[in-house]
Design a protein around this motif. Structure first.
Motif, mmCIF file in Angstrom:
data_model
loop_
_atom_site.group_PDB
_atom_site.id
_atom_site.type_symbol
_atom_site.label_atom_id
_atom_site.label_comp_id
_atom_site.label_asym_id
_atom_site.label_seq_id
_atom_site.Cartn_x
_atom_site.Cartn_y
_atom_site.Cartn_z
ATOM 1 N N GLY A 55 0.731 -1.137 0.086
ATOM 2 C CA GLY A 55 0.059 -0.065 -0.130
ATOM 3 C C GLY A 55 0.748 1.249 0.152
ATOM 4 N N MET A 56 2.185 1.252 -0.174
ATOM 5 C CA MET A 56 3.013 2.373 -0.242
ATOM 6 C C MET A 56 2.772 2.773 -1.786
ATOM 7 S SD MET A 56 5.956 1.515 2.203
ATOM 8 C CE MET A 56 6.526 -0.056 1.622
ATOM 9 N N ASP A 57 2.580 2.046 -2.893
ATOM 10 C CA ASP A 57 2.516 2.709 -3.953
ATOM 11 C C ASP A 57 1.220 2.024 -4.567
ATOM 12 O OD1 ASP A 57 3.078 3.986 -6.392
ATOM 13 O OD2 ASP A 57 4.697 2.523 -6.778
ATOM 14 N N THR A 58 0.819 2.506 -5.916
ATOM 15 C CA THR A 58 -0.311 2.052 -6.487
ATOM 16 C C THR A 58 -0.194 1.472 -7.717
ATOM 17 O OG1 THR A 58 -1.013 4.363 -7.225
ATOM 18 C CG2 THR A 58 -2.127 3.368 -5.162
ATOM 19 N N ASN A 59 -0.711 0.444 -8.179
ATOM 20 C CA ASN A 59 -0.700 0.084 -9.505
ATOM 21 C C ASN A 59 -1.208 1.006 -10.667
ATOM 22 O OD1 ASN A 59 -3.295 -0.969 -8.764
ATOM 23 N ND2 ASN A 59 -3.039 -2.779 -9.878
ATOM 24 N N THR A 60 -0.756 0.906 -11.992
ATOM 25 C CA THR A 60 -1.390 1.753 -12.871
ATOM 26 C C THR A 60 -2.564 1.119 -13.646
ATOM 27 O OG1 THR A 60 0.953 2.196 -13.511
ATOM 28 C CG2 THR A 60 -0.771 2.798 -15.193
ATOM 29 N N SER A 61 -2.584 -0.297 -13.673
ATOM 30 C CA SER A 61 -3.947 -1.007 -13.980
ATOM 31 C C SER A 61 -3.952 -2.399 -13.336
ATOM 32 C CB SER A 61 -3.932 -1.328 -15.539
ATOM 33 O OG SER A 61 -2.721 -1.711 -15.963
ATOM 34 N N GLY A 62 -5.008 -3.188 -13.467
ATOM 35 C CA GLY A 62 -5.124 -4.412 -13.004
ATOM 36 C C GLY A 62 -5.731 -4.342 -11.618
ATOM 37 N N ALA A 73 -8.273 -0.438 -5.409
ATOM 38 C CA ALA A 73 -9.060 0.456 -5.392
ATOM 39 C C ALA A 73 -9.263 1.641 -4.273
ATOM 40 C CB ALA A 73 -10.813 -0.315 -5.637
ATOM 41 N N TYR A 74 -8.378 1.303 -3.373
ATOM 42 C CA TYR A 74 -8.541 2.153 -2.125
ATOM 43 C C TYR A 74 -8.032 3.556 -2.553
ATOM 44 C CZ TYR A 74 -8.772 -1.692 1.524
ATOM 45 O OH TYR A 74 -9.129 -2.941 2.096
ATOM 46 N N SER A 75 -8.515 4.300 -1.583
ATOM 47 C CA SER A 75 -8.257 5.761 -1.473
ATOM 48 C C SER A 75 -6.879 5.938 -0.704
ATOM 49 C CB SER A 75 -9.375 6.571 -0.875
ATOM 50 O OG SER A 75 -9.339 6.368 0.582
ATOM 51 N N GLN A 76 -6.304 7.002 -0.722
ATOM 52 C CA GLN A 76 -5.172 7.168 0.048
ATOM 53 C C GLN A 76 -5.412 7.215 1.322
ATOM 54 O OE1 GLN A 76 -1.705 7.563 -1.114
ATOM 55 N NE2 GLN A 76 -2.809 7.117 -3.037
ATOM 56 N N GLN A 77 -6.508 7.564 2.107
ATOM 57 C CA GLN A 77 -6.788 7.485 3.363
ATOM 58 C C GLN A 77 -6.866 6.061 3.697
ATOM 59 O OE1 GLN A 77 -9.818 9.835 4.811
ATOM 60 N NE2 GLN A 77 -9.846 9.019 6.855
ATOM 61 N N GLU A 78 -7.478 5.082 2.800
ATOM 62 C CA GLU A 78 -7.654 3.809 3.271
ATOM 63 C C GLU A 78 -6.613 2.971 3.208
ATOM 64 O OE1 GLU A 78 -12.244 2.806 1.354
ATOM 65 O OE2 GLU A 78 -10.535 3.429 -0.013
#
Length: 171
Positions: A55-62, A73-78
């Protein structure tokens, strides 16, 4: 049901006009309690995968699922709550706070979760109880790595992610 599931997950970085695919359409599943080791050449995307899973980075797709929740699909707060409550991370370069003692570094991590292990107990488990009052600069690389491991374990995380955790350790 898988505890961890990556479904066509990609992470693409833009460097000017050039596109760098750190992870390209990864798909795999891991069961709860499973020990998994990721190996590959330097630059292959291992740390990127761990950062997305942690959860320190997000994927671009998938999609990325952990314990039945789609963390992609989490928000930054989540993601912040997820990292705080569910993930223990042993960083490749320790990331210890230099002006805190060994015990304070472990206690800091333990304070952000409702039920943590006591710092002295965890430090004893990694063989550093006698170094609790020392600062990171007063420790060897292997001792600093053991503090990082103790800090991650103290949170009692559901998921423990380790990025080259034994690089500085002796047997």
């Amino acid at each position: 049901m898988a505890y961890i599931k990556f479904d066509q997950s990609s992470k693409i970085y833009q460097s000017g006009a050039q596109e760098v695919r750190a992870n390209d359409q990864l798909s795999f599943e891991l069961q709860a309690g499973e020990l998994t080791i990721i190996v590959g050449a330097s630059g292959a995307g291992k740390s990127t995968l761990l950062n997305i899973l942690g959860g320190m980075d997000t994927n671009t797709s998938g999609q990325v699922w952990v314990a039945g929740h789609e963390i992609s699909a989490y928000s930054q707060q989540e993601l912040t709550t997820y990292r705080r409550l569910a993930v223990g991370f042993v960083f490749q370069f320790y990331n210890l706070i230099p002006n805190l003692t060994v015990q304070e570094n472990v206690e800091l991590a333990a304070q952000i979760v409702p039920e943590a292990f006591a710092a002295p107990k965890v430090l004893q488990a990694v063989g550093l109880k006698q170094r609790a009052g020392n600062f990171p600069a007063e420790l060897s690389g292997g001792e600093q790595q053991r503090v990082a491991i103790a800090r991650a374990i103290a949170k009692k995380p559901a998921l423990l992610l380790c990025d080259e955790p034994t690089g500085a350790l002796d047997y």
